[in-house]
Each structure stands twice: as C-alpha cells, then as structure tokens.
Design an enzyme around this catalytic site. Sequence first.
Site, PDB file in Angstrom:
ATOM      1  N   HIS A  86      49.095  45.784  32.144  1.00  0.00           N
ATOM      2  CA  HIS A  86      49.686  45.449  33.721  1.00  0.00           C
ATOM      3  C   HIS A  86      50.360  44.087  33.315  1.00  0.00           C
ATOM      4  O   HIS A  86      50.097  43.113  33.837  1.00  0.00           O
ATOM      5  CB  HIS A  86      48.507  44.911  34.050  1.00  0.00           C
ATOM      6  CG  HIS A  86      48.710  45.622  35.623  1.00  0.00           C
ATOM      7  ND1 HIS A  86      49.093  44.627  36.537  1.00  0.00           N
ATOM      8  CD2 HIS A  86      48.032  46.311  37.046  1.00  0.00           C
ATOM      9  CE1 HIS A  86      48.851  45.212  38.093  1.00  0.00           C
ATOM     10  NE2 HIS A  86      48.517  45.775  37.596  1.00  0.00           N
TER      11      HIS A  86
ATOM     12  N   HIS B 105      40.733  38.481  37.605  1.00  0.00           N
ATOM     13  CA  HIS B 105      41.729  37.294  37.565  1.00  0.00           C
ATOM     14  C   HIS B 105      41.194  36.301  38.561  1.00  0.00           C
ATOM     15  O   HIS B 105      39.921  36.534  39.213  1.00  0.00           O
ATOM     16  CB  HIS B 105      43.253  37.774  38.555  1.00  0.00           C
ATOM     17  CG  HIS B 105      44.058  37.081  38.254  1.00  0.00           C
ATOM     18  ND1 HIS B 105      45.337  36.946  39.035  1.00  0.00           N
ATOM     19  CD2 HIS B 105      44.749  35.979  37.848  1.00  0.00           C
ATOM     20  CE1 HIS B 105      46.032  36.064  39.051  1.00  0.00           C
ATOM     21  NE2 HIS B 105      45.897  35.356  37.931  1.00  0.00           N
TER      22      HIS B 105
ATOM     23  N   GLU C 210      44.844  34.098  48.116  1.00  0.00           N
ATOM     24  CA  GLU C 210      45.340  35.813  48.536  1.00  0.00           C
ATOM     25  C   GLU C 210      44.556  36.037  49.760  1.00  0.00           C
ATOM     26  O   GLU C 210      43.285  36.609  49.270  1.00  0.00           O
ATOM     27  CB  GLU C 210      45.207  36.728  47.330  1.00  0.00           C
ATOM     28  CG  GLU C 210      45.923  36.160  45.470  1.00  0.00           C
ATOM     29  CD  GLU C 210      45.791  37.674  44.721  1.00  0.00           C
ATOM     30  OE1 GLU C 210      44.715  38.087  44.259  1.00  0.00           O
ATOM     31  OE2 GLU C 210      45.926  36.777  43.679  1.00  0.00           O
TER      32      GLU C 210
ATOM     33  N   HIS D 209      40.959  36.367  48.868  1.00  0.00           N
ATOM     34  CA  HIS D 209      40.269  36.046  47.608  1.00  0.00           C
ATOM     35  C   HIS D 209      41.037  34.294  47.726  1.00  0.00           C
ATOM     36  O   HIS D 209      41.890  34.229  47.273  1.00  0.00           O
ATOM     37  CB  HIS D 209      40.525  36.551  46.482  1.00  0.00           C
ATOM     38  CG  HIS D 209      40.254  37.807  47.049  1.00  0.00           C
ATOM     39  ND1 HIS D 209      40.711  38.993  46.545  1.00  0.00           N
ATOM     40  CD2 HIS D 209      38.601  38.396  47.069  1.00  0.00           C
ATOM     41  CE1 HIS D 209      39.884  39.550  46.626  1.00  0.00           C
ATOM     42  NE2 HIS D 209      38.886  39.613  46.979  1.00  0.00           N
TER      43      HIS D 209
ATOM     44  N   HIS E 185      38.362  37.510  41.180  1.00  0.00           N
ATOM     45  CA  HIS E 185      38.505  38.669  41.685  1.00  0.00           C
ATOM     46  C   HIS E 185      38.541  39.967  41.194  1.00  0.00           C
ATOM     47  O   HIS E 185      39.160  39.829  39.920  1.00  0.00           O
ATOM     48  CB  HIS E 185      39.031  38.645  43.040  1.00  0.00           C
ATOM     49  CG  HIS E 185      40.664  38.148  42.782  1.00  0.00           C
ATOM     50  ND1 HIS E 185      41.015  37.284  42.593  1.00  0.00           N
ATOM     51  CD2 HIS E 185      42.075  38.960  42.911  1.00  0.00           C
ATOM     52  CE1 HIS E 185      41.915  36.569  42.642  1.00  0.00           C
ATOM     53  NE2 HIS E 185      42.460  37.554  42.375  1.00  0.00           N
TER      54      HIS E 185
END
Length: 472
Positions: A313, A347, A353, A377, A383
Amino acid sequence: MEKRAAVVRDGDGLVMVVVGGFPDDMDYQSGFGNHFSSEAIAGALPRGQNSPLICPFGLYAEQISGTSFTSPRKLNQRSWLYRIKPSVTHEPFRPRSPTHKKLVSEFDRSNTVANPTQLRWKPVDIPTSPTDFIDGLYTICGAGSSFLRHGYAIHMYTANKSMDNCAFCDADGDFLVVPQQGRLWITTECGRLEVSPGEIAVLPQGFRFVVDLPDGPSRGYVAEVFGTHFQLPDLGPIGANGLAASRDFLVPTAWFEEGPRPGFTIVQKFGGELFNAQQDFSPFNVVAWHGNYVPYKYDLSKFCPYNTVLVDHGDPSINTGVALLDFVIFPPRWLVAEHTFRPPYYHRNCMSEFMGLIYGGYEAKADGFLPGGASLHSCMTPHGPDTKTYEATIARGNEAGPQKITDTMAFMFESCLMPRTCPWALDSPFRDRDYYQCWIGLKSHFSCEKTNCKSTDLQNELKENECQSHHG
C-alpha cells in the site's frame, strides 16, 4: 433563498435590478498562482500602471496584499482592485453582539483540551432556528495562534439561511471550504463562485464574501491556516503531470453591485472574535481587478491519484507532504496490488489527521463513519481499519482481483502540529463515544502451527542448543 435588490452589471455591461441567483453558465478563469486580470466593463483596468491619478470611470485603486511587500517574487501575492468606493469607507468596528462563543484562533489550556483518544463525530443536525454561515460556523480543533501567524483551525458549519445584508471577512487566515450538503453561492470582491459538494473553495485572508444557500439547508467543513497560504505540492519523481492540475483551478471573473445598501454590515473575524462595521454600500463594487491573490475553487473529481501497481500500500505522502496543513482526498480509484492488504494499514503517525466524508463510504471503516461526520486521530495515536473491514479483506484471500472503489469522496486535513480540541466538540451529543469499539473486536490470528512448530518445542530446542554450546 431570499432575493436582494441592487443595481448590478455583468461583463457585457447589462444592467439588472434584482439579484436573485447565479447564472447557470458561470464564467471562470483557470489556473493556480497565475497573474489574472478581469474587468466587468471594458476599459476599467488602468493600462501601464497600477495606481494612476485618476482611474478609468472614476474608480478607486486599492491593493490587497496576502504577503509582505518584500516576499520573494515567486511567493509574493497581491491584487489590485478598482472599485466604486474604497473598502475603508465604513464606521468603526465594534464587538459583535451576541458574542459567537464557538470560534477559536488561539489554542491553549484556557480554551481547549489536549486529548490523544481517537475521536469520531456523527453528522450534526441542521439547526431549526434561522442560522447563516457565520452563526453556523464552529471550531472543532486546532493548534497555534493567529496572533503569532502560525497554526491552523478546523471548523464545521451547519446553516439553513443565506447571509442577509452582511459580508464576512477573515483577518486571521485563509479558509478552505468543503461543502458536504447543499451548494454554496459565494460572492467575493473578485466575482462569484458556485461551489457544490464534491468541490472546494479557498477564500484568502482579508477578502470579503457572502455565502448564499440556493438549496436551503447546508453543512460542511472548513480548514483555516494562519500566516501562510495553500499551495500545490511539488510532484517530485512523479514528474510534470498528475495529482491536481493547475488548469483545473477556477478563479472568478469581475462582477459588481452598484447602488446604496443602507445598514450593510461587515463582519470581521479578528483573533477569533467577531466585530461589526456598518457601511451604506455593497463591498462587491469591484469593477475590475488584476493580480495573483484571489479566491478560487476546484472540482475534486479532476484529481489524478497515484498508487502502487504491484504490491503493498503506497504511503499517502505520494499525494502530499509534511506541512502546516495538508488537504488530502480519497477519491474513486482502482486497487490492484497483489498479495496485499489493500485498505490503509494500521498506523501511528507523527502527523495528526482530521477526516471528513462528503459522500459514499470510506474503505477503512465499514460502519459508523457517515457523510457529514468526522474523525480525529492525533499525533502517535494508533488508528486503522475497523474489525469488519479487516476480516472482510483477509477473507477475500490473495486471489482478489482488481477492485474499483466508486461513489465515494473522503478527505483529510493533516497537520504536523498537534491539535487541541474544543470542549464543545468533546461534549457534543453527536460525538461517537463508542468509536473505540470498532477495534476491540480485532482478534489474534497468531499461530505457530502454521510454520509446523509449537512454541514449547521451539523453547526446548533453544535450551538444548544452548546446553550443547556450553559443553562443546
């Protein structure tokens, strides 16, 4: 929406008496950071200089500066406005009454809270009492200070009526407006912008504007930055093309109102507080203008995303960078990576964020994250995908073919500064206090048997090897 009466002229010099809406075929200029010019009446722009002794048609020349005079040329932002009356023609500013108690531009212990917990909010109801954009605006979180010219604030708004005989001006910073429900008709000193859900608008510091609601009830998000302006990230190894193209940003063309407007109010946000000043004319009396400090809008469907085409990803930094505040979107796109957990990975991040959802769903949250809602977050708070998303993803196995994510538009305001949260956001009845539960169901899939061993056998083998090494 309510109509307002005035004498107005468009770019063809046509005179109209009633302003009731925007035309279906709005005219825009395109580009990002360009030096633009526009005139509603031909010949209204001075030729060869910015501030002649007498401007064409007896207009006043007025400069608006978004940067210091001595900023490097590539960073310098300013525009010249040629208007019927200068903006200085108003009565003294006075504190607005009643006081708006939910706007913050200086974040400290006295007015906000440090909270590392993952936070999520359900969509806020549209108010039942008459509420315009100004009164419906409220701060969620932020960092820094508009007085110190460094920081940001994240707001949301809910409104059900157009602004009436008043204009708003933010002296603290730039607004990036993300409507989620209902179109916005935004009139600025440079002209008019129609902004629909799925589009954004940037209203630079100091510009006066009005928000009308042609569809009635409206809801959305606002990011505000102090002491700087939004810019496009460098493309680096991507090359010369991709992501947000400069040509897709749209800037208004000159449009003006002429005639008396008794009791017109300028509402100025200054240090997070609101002040009123009265004048007897519309601030949208700019007949012509030129410069690179301008409001603009962008259609998010024009964005060209980049991602991995084989395995793993890609980090979101391929679409953004480390900044005071990034605006990041999660648009429709193909997922094709093989042998890969395709949703965003689990993460912990040095950035903080704030996420919102304009329409559709978000790929990492199967439940609970709704259009018009939000999540926060903060720095180094864990998260990632919820339990349902994780289990559904691994159930597809390694043979999952290409998949296209459709009918969605999520976004993120991401900052390198740690946010402090407003108490009314933490105490809101729309806060999802069970948000943490979406991860509690994640179970252990660990098993040594998958590698044909048992942990007790492995421990015995290690002890035997250790014994042999001692005794030769």
